[in-house]
Design an enzyme around this catalytic site. Sequence first.
Site, PDB file in Angstrom:
ATOM      1  N   THR A   6       6.441   0.233   8.464  1.00 55.79           N
ATOM      2  CA  THR A   6       5.041   0.512   8.752  1.00 55.79           C
ATOM      3  C   THR A   6       4.484  -0.248   9.956  1.00 55.79           C
ATOM      4  OG1 THR A   6       4.527  -1.099   7.039  1.00 55.79           O
ATOM      5  CG2 THR A   6       4.415   1.226   6.424  1.00 55.79           C
ATOM      6  N   CYS A 138       0.065  -1.562   7.072  1.00 59.22           N
ATOM      7  CA  CYS A 138      -0.464  -1.975   5.778  1.00 59.22           C
ATOM      8  C   CYS A 138      -1.745  -2.773   5.933  1.00 59.22           C
ATOM      9  CB  CYS A 138       0.578  -2.781   4.997  1.00 59.22           C
ATOM     10  SG  CYS A 138       1.107  -4.284   5.827  1.00 59.22           S
TER      11      CYS A 138
END
Length: 261
Positions: A6, A138
């Site tokens: 991510t 995130c």
Amino acid sequence: SITPSTNPVSTIVNNSISMIAGGNAVVFCPHPSAKRVINRTIDLITQTIESLGAPKGLVSAIREPSKELALGLMKHSGIDLLVVTGGGEVVRLALNSGKKAICAGPGNPPVVVDETAIIDKAGRDIVNGASFDNNVLCTDEKEVFVVETVAEKLKRVMREAGAYELKGEAIERITNLIIKDDPNPKGERHPIVNRAMVGKNASFLLERIGIVPPKNVRLIIFDAPWDHALVMAEQLTPALPIVKVRDVEEAMRYAIIVEHR
């Protein structure tokens, strides 16, 4: 250092700086779906630091990562510290490895906006943050809790900054596109992300639900109840649910729940 899909580049750069500054060498084990960008980043770091006199191998990586190799690194006698950014499973493995471990698991960061906020700035900043890299980080904003007296103004500012607001049945369509239920062995259902939608931009998502996207759209927004699937799940797409609340105390109460802390 085990790194995620991510935010791969920023994790590599940050961890390399921190570990070298602490007098350490570091071996990175990339997430398999981000291995090319991670290895390219490490190549650039290595070329730079070696040109400045660093020893070879100070920063290195596994070119073809796997779960088995990650477990091998965790147990290797030459490794003193594990720094892990990733999903819940890899974090649990690191914490149970018997080594010192610094871990960061999944995040579902909420935004709280009350009547004391500078709404024009808040709206622009939320659009900038939640649309950055199509919300795969995130640390990006994942849901908004806004006091109802300023909610419409906040949404107006967000629309002016590049957000597109969904209403009615379109909200159900975007939810069904991004989220699918995953029944566990007890028959309980939990929202999980449709991986095919992760990281796709707002225009792509709108087209998939039958909406012609406006030019330069950056983010999708929509009203939702606090326990909506896209509020509860870390959805990793630029589709941002907005929850109206009575006051900041209610906002904070819900924010703590949905962050899963």
